[in-house]
Design an enzyme around this catalytic site. Structure first.
Site, PDB file in Angstrom:
ATOM      1  N   ASP A 361       0.851  -1.195   0.000  1.00 53.58           N
ATOM      2  CA  ASP A 361       0.000   0.000   0.000  1.00 53.58           C
ATOM      3  C   ASP A 361       0.883   1.240   0.000  1.00 53.58           C
ATOM      4  O   ASP A 361       1.797   1.350   0.821  1.00 53.58           O
ATOM      5  CB  ASP A 361      -0.912   0.001   1.225  1.00 53.58           C
ATOM      6  CG  ASP A 361      -1.893  -1.150   1.203  1.00 53.58           C
ATOM      7  OD1 ASP A 361      -2.690  -1.208   0.261  1.00 53.58           O
ATOM      8  OD2 ASP A 361      -1.860  -1.987   2.120  1.00 53.58           O
ATOM      9  N   THR A 362       0.580   2.153  -0.891  1.00 52.96           N
ATOM     10  CA  THR A 362       1.467   3.283  -1.156  1.00 52.96           C
ATOM     11  C   THR A 362       0.637   4.475  -1.612  1.00 52.96           C
ATOM     12  O   THR A 362      -0.477   4.303  -2.098  1.00 52.96           O
ATOM     13  CB  THR A 362       2.469   2.904  -2.276  1.00 52.96           C
ATOM     14  OG1 THR A 362       3.149   1.712  -1.907  1.00 52.96           O
ATOM     15  CG2 THR A 362       3.493   3.990  -2.525  1.00 52.96           C
ATOM     16  N   VAL A 363       1.187   5.678  -1.479  1.00 54.20           N
ATOM     17  CA  VAL A 363       0.583   6.852  -2.112  1.00 54.20           C
ATOM     18  C   VAL A 363       1.595   7.486  -3.056  1.00 54.20           C
ATOM     19  O   VAL A 363       2.803   7.463  -2.805  1.00 54.20           O
ATOM     20  CB  VAL A 363       0.088   7.902  -1.094  1.00 54.20           C
ATOM     21  CG1 VAL A 363      -1.017   7.328  -0.226  1.00 54.20           C
ATOM     22  CG2 VAL A 363       1.223   8.426  -0.235  1.00 54.20           C
ATOM     23  N   MET A 443       1.286   2.841  -8.331  1.00 59.58           N
ATOM     24  CA  MET A 443       1.563   2.262  -7.026  1.00 59.58           C
ATOM     25  C   MET A 443       1.287   0.767  -6.998  1.00 59.58           C
ATOM     26  O   MET A 443       0.649   0.219  -7.874  1.00 59.58           O
ATOM     27  CB  MET A 443       0.699   2.967  -5.980  1.00 59.58           C
ATOM     28  CG  MET A 443       1.011   4.443  -5.834  1.00 59.58           C
ATOM     29  SD  MET A 443      -0.222   5.335  -4.889  1.00 59.58           S
ATOM     30  CE  MET A 443      -1.494   5.590  -6.117  1.00 59.58           C
TER      31      MET A 443
END
Length: 540
Positions: A361-363, A443
């Site tokens: 999980d990334t932004v 992402m």
């Protein structure tokens, strides 16, 4: 009966955004608007990037936070192309034997080869705050305290949770067992429901203190002491000296040219080299007679990606500890392209065995300003909410990036004190012409280089706009050898891929990442935002 949104269905006819002065693309509307406001207040793209990233810490806390890492690629108004790596290393006490001893004490195997996915042994020093302060000192025009102001306000006053983020929050109920963690992120003793207002007062106080006193309050001060106590009390090996010694690196970007477009990526220990090798192999195997969107061309891209993953995951590690061969060069691609034929190659090894990096999980955010600055920023806690540890009274979720290490001493990415783990995060830039630059990224763990390959070939080979390239159906090669596709991929393409020997599986949109694009062409700015997330492109 209340209407329930099906998060596995989406469609978009959204136009590519067009702005004359400044643009910010990211996955959450409140954060995008904060970046736009910084630009209109006179800040530059670097200022807007930090303010946007800080706000994402608050409004999308499942994916990012000041307990994680940050990376950037950028082009300044005067033409400098640069890269930033602000990420933690293994604690000085984190030898393979020490970790195995802790695992054995907790009931694990004495000869374990893999790191745990969660928990205190996976925490590495967070690079985010030091990275923000460093890049603002180099290229920004505003004070850090001012840039953190909007994030502090949302953390203190609250914000309503969107459908997508509410769904991502659900696993927190099982993850958070410590009272401080549950009080911070499950204030009603359950994940928030859609539209419920969430406040993060401890995080607001921490951000305010960082703004007032600078990053030293985290790396050599009371917030850092609380952070280290949190990890050590839970059985981890992190110490204050590990925070003090964290450095921000500004390496030279690595590049290749694909069909006349120069693409810039981060060097190791990030997986940007994988994206470049795949592009180079794709250029070698392309048949000019094939349509860019043909099933055969899709097959060629998948095979190029498989080979690049095998090479990259075999060699990419912290370059300060081991040398990494130049996999992104045309000479390597010319040799490896010979493996691509009309049928699918047998499954090839990917990643550190059980290294937990495939899904994350990334932004991501991209910013362009009127002066000519262009920035791609990427921030992450690794897995959703990171390690599961939250610093009491400060609301800081701590990353679990250390779970990417191997406990096999023969593996290039094996654990060693002071070593930085393999990182999936890859912001990117592309130069189409002297006055035509694009900041972009996609992402999602191992989806990232695959997203780069697909988005770039959509734009370069198929002539798609930024938004259309992000809307297009995606595929994703999995570590188990399957080729995942979205449900709306053309049926004839699926049949052709299957006939070529690809083991197909259908997955929902969340598995295929979330991309952002900002493009700067002469006197206009364009952008796109992935429909698989909540965001959009804000500008003026």
């Amino acid at each position: 009966m209340p209407y329930e949104r099906d998060l596995d269905r989406f469609g978009s006819r959204r136009s590519t955004a067009q702005y004359p002065n400044g643009a910010v693309a990211t996955s959450q509307p409140l954060a995008a608007l904060v970046g736009r406001d910084i630009l209109t207040a006179g800040g530059n793209a670097f200022d807007a990037a930090v303010a946007t990233a800080a706000t994402l810490n608050v409004v999308e806390p499942t994916s990012t936070g000041i307990g994680g890492d940050v990376f950037a690629l950028y082009r300044t108004a005067d033409g400098e192309v640069g890269a930033m790596q602000a990420s933690g290393h293994a604690p000085a006490a984190a030898t393979i034997d020490a970790v195995r001893e802790r695992l054995r004490a907790a009931g694990g195997g004495a000869d374990a080869q893999t790191m745990p996915l969660r928990g205190p042994l996976t925490v590495t020093p967070p690079g985010t705050v030091r990275g923000w302060a460093s890049i603002i000192d180099r290229h920004g025009s505003m004070e850090l305290a001012e840039l953190l102001g909007p994030a502090i306000a949302y953390a203190r006053e609250g914000y309503p949770v969107t459908e997508f983020i509410a769904q991502k929050w659900q696993h927190g109920d099982a993850l958070f067992t410590d009272p401080a963690a549950r009080e911070t992120f499950l204030p009603r003793d359950r994940p928030p429901r859609v539209g419920e207002r969430i406040r993060l007062p401890g995080l607001a106080d921490a951000l305010e203190q960082i703004g007032e006193e600078g990053p030293g309050v985290l790396y050599d001060g009371p917030i850092g002491e609380a952070l280290v106590s949190c990890v050590q009390d839970a059985g981890g090996l992190l110490a204050m000296e590990d925070l003090r010694t964290l450095e921000v690196h500004y390496p030279e970007p690595i590049t290749t040219t694909y069909h006349g477009v120069e693409v810039f990526e981060l060097p190791p220990m990030n997986q940007g080299m994988i994206a470049l090798e795949a592009l180079n192999i794709a250029a070698e195997v392309a048949d000019p007679a094939d349509a860019p969107n043909s099933a055969r061309r899709t097959h060629q891209l998948v095979e190029a990606m498989k080979i690049a993953f095998t090479d990259g995951h075999q060699y990419i590690t912290d370059p300060d500890t081991e040398s990494v061969p130049p996999l992104h060069t045309s000479a390597v691609a010319a040799d490896r392209a010979a493996l691509v034929g009309e049928s699918a190659i047998d499954p090839m090894p990917m990643g550190t065995p059980d290294g937990h990096s495939e899904d994350a999980d990334t932004v991501l955010l991209t910013v362009a300003d009127a002066a000519g600055n262009l920035v791609t920023f990427i921030n992450s806690l690794f897995k959703g909410f990171g390690s599961g540890l939250v610093v009491p009274d400060h609301g800081i979720a701590l990353q679990n990036r250390g779970s990417s290490f191997s406990l096999d001493p023969t593996h290039p990415n094996h654990l060693n004190p002071g070593k930085r783990p393999f990182h999936t995060l890859i912001p990117a830039l592309a130069r189409f012409a002297a006055d035509d630059w694009m900041a972009f990224g996609v992402m999602g763990g191992f989806m990232q280089p695959q997203g780069h390959l697909q988005v770039l070939t959509h734009i370069i080979d198929r002539g798609m706009s930024a938004q259309a390239a992000l809307d297009a159906p995606r595929w994703r090669y999995r570590a188990d050898g399957r080729l995942a596709v979205e449900p709306h991929v053309d049926a004839q393409t699926l049949a052709n891929l299957q006939r070529r020997g690809h083991d197909l599986t259908i997955m929902g949109p969340e598995a295929f990442g979330g991309g952002q694009i900002t493009r700067q062409r002469r006197d206009r700015l364009t952008g796109g935002s992935d429909p698989r997330k909540d965001g959009f492109v804000a500008g003026y």
